[in-house]
Design a protein around this motif. Structure first.
Motif, short mmCIF file in Angstrom:
data_model
loop_
_atom_site.label_atom_id
_atom_site.label_comp_id
_atom_site.label_asym_id
_atom_site.label_seq_id
_atom_site.Cartn_x
_atom_site.Cartn_y
_atom_site.Cartn_z
N ASP A 25 0.87 -1.17 0.00
CA ASP A 25 0.00 0.00 0.00
C ASP A 25 0.91 1.22 0.00
O ASP A 25 1.51 1.56 1.02
CB ASP A 25 -0.89 -0.02 1.23
CG ASP A 25 -1.91 1.12 1.24
OD1 ASP A 25 -1.57 2.22 0.74
OD2 ASP A 25 -3.02 0.92 1.74
N ARG A 85 -7.94 5.95 7.48
CA ARG A 85 -7.97 4.49 7.58
C ARG A 85 -8.43 3.98 8.94
O ARG A 85 -8.62 2.78 9.11
CB ARG A 85 -6.56 3.93 7.29
CG ARG A 85 -5.98 4.35 5.94
CD ARG A 85 -6.69 3.70 4.78
NE ARG A 85 -6.12 4.10 3.49
CZ ARG A 85 -5.13 3.45 2.88
NH1 ARG A 85 -4.58 2.37 3.45
NH2 ARG A 85 -4.68 3.87 1.72
N ARG A 105 -6.83 1.70 13.87
CA ARG A 105 -6.25 0.36 13.80
C ARG A 105 -5.18 0.25 12.72
O ARG A 105 -4.45 -0.74 12.67
CB ARG A 105 -7.34 -0.68 13.55
CG ARG A 105 -8.29 -0.85 14.73
CD ARG A 105 -9.32 -1.94 14.45
NE ARG A 105 -8.66 -3.23 14.27
CZ ARG A 105 -8.31 -4.02 15.27
NH1 ARG A 105 -8.53 -3.66 16.52
NH2 ARG A 105 -7.73 -5.17 15.02
N VAL A 106 -5.08 1.26 11.86
CA VAL A 106 -4.07 1.21 10.80
C VAL A 106 -2.67 1.17 11.37
O VAL A 106 -1.74 0.64 10.75
CB VAL A 106 -4.23 2.42 9.85
CG1 VAL A 106 -3.78 3.72 10.53
CG2 VAL A 106 -3.44 2.21 8.56
N GLN A 149 -1.25 -2.19 11.58
CA GLN A 149 -0.76 -2.67 10.29
C GLN A 149 0.63 -2.12 9.99
O GLN A 149 1.49 -2.82 9.44
CB GLN A 149 -1.74 -2.25 9.19
CG GLN A 149 -1.37 -2.74 7.80
CD GLN A 149 -2.39 -2.30 6.76
OE1 GLN A 149 -3.47 -1.78 7.10
NE2 GLN A 149 -2.07 -2.50 5.50
N LEU A 150 0.86 -0.87 10.37
CA LEU A 150 2.16 -0.26 10.12
C LEU A 150 3.25 -0.84 11.02
O LEU A 150 4.43 -0.88 10.62
CB LEU A 150 2.09 1.26 10.36
CG LEU A 150 1.20 2.08 9.43
CD1 LEU A 150 1.25 3.54 9.82
CD2 LEU A 150 1.61 1.89 7.98
N HIS A 207 5.98 -3.21 9.84
CA HIS A 207 6.96 -2.71 8.87
C HIS A 207 7.83 -1.61 9.45
O HIS A 207 8.36 -0.77 8.71
CB HIS A 207 6.21 -2.19 7.63
CG HIS A 207 5.28 -3.18 7.01
ND1 HIS A 207 5.71 -4.22 6.21
CD2 HIS A 207 3.93 -3.30 7.08
CE1 HIS A 207 4.68 -4.94 5.82
NE2 HIS A 207 3.58 -4.40 6.33
#
Length: 281
Positions: free
Chosen positions: A28, A196, A199-200, A203-204, A207
């Motif tokens: 993304d 987003r 909760r985004v 996800q980050l 990474h």
């Protein structure tokens, strides 16, 4: 332009190409761009106790630059959805120097010699040659790519001029850069939370290593540019920074397995000629 400033800007160009290449690696691209800017902001926060607080006159430019960086990240990520690194990067980075040159001469009072201006035009011509004729043969230039890339270029020109004005008013490039990145990181965190959901950030988190690496490259590269714009005409610094397309080409070919048509090599030669004329002019 002093040799020390010239070398510093060329180093910044290589660093800039490096973190832009990470945008093509992420699944993304908007989140990848946001992660890099947030990571750069976190690194900048650690530096704040060691730098001066910007003067009052610099803060409107810091705020404006942070807003312009939102548009830059949005449209850069969108452009990469429609083209490869070797095509998107030249369009975005090759369109802004002419805008910066024209506006900086009128607004900031900078001046260029005839040789420097000719070199700038040749460099930009080489960049556009790479963009228009150097992409994948099966993926010609398309309107979504062109529109997003040109809007990205407009945002680049906007924040470049804003930061040149702000850093010069502040008379301390390091202080300006650290606070700019800190503010920009907070702003980008707010933007992706609104777009987003909170909760985004989970996800980050997976990474974070790549984000910190890209953030460090971004922070170092643009801090060098901000300092250089206090030492030399903004148009020269802006154009020389865009020689990063040569580094992006090599990264795309070696790491991302993108094609290397002969026309791209020719374009690189044209860009090098422009860089030399700008330095000697």
């Amino acid at each position: 332009m002093p040799t020390s400033v010239f070398i510093a800007v060329m180093v910044a160009a290589a660093l800039h190409a490096g973190w832009n290449a990470l945008l093509k690696i992420g699944l993304d691209r908007f989140l990848t761009a946001s992660l890099i800017q947030i990571a750069a902001g976190l690194i900048a926060l650690l530096a704040l106790p060691f730098v001066a607080f910007p003067v009052a006159a610099a803060w409107p430019w810091i705020a404006l630059s942070a807003l312009l960086h939102i548009g830059y990240n949005v449209f850069l990520a969108r452009a990469y959805q429609h083209g490869d690194l070797g095509q998107v990067y030249p369009i975005t980075r090759g369109s802004s120097p002419l805008l910066v040159a024209g506006l900086s001469l009128l607004w900031l009072g900078d001046t260029l010699s005839t040789g420097q201006f000719v070199g700038l035009l040749i460099l930009v011509g080489g960049i556009w040659l790479m963009a228009l004729r150097g992409g994948r043969q099966a993926a010609p230039l398309n309107l979504p790519l062109l529109g997003s890339a040109l809007l990205t270029a407009a945002f680049i020109a906007g924040y470049t001029l804003s930061d040149a004005a702000g850093a010069r008013l502040n008379q301390d490039a390091l202080s300006y850069s650290a606070w700019l990145f800190a503010v920009n990181g907070v702003v980008m965190a707010g933007v992706i939370a609104l777009r987003r959901g909170p909760r985004v950030f989970l996800q980050l988190g997976a990474h974070w290593r790549g984000g910190l690496g890209g953030g460090a490259l971004s922070l170092l590269a643009y801090s060098i540019v901000i300092w250089a714009m206090t030492q030399a005409p903004v148009a020269l610094v802006s154009a020389l920074r865009e020689s990063s397309v040569v580094f992006a080409l090599l990264i795309g070919y070696v790491l991302l397995k993108e094609p290397m048509p002969p026309i791209r090599l020719i374009a690189c030669g044209v860009i090098v000629v422009g860089v030399v004329l700008m330095k000697l002019g």
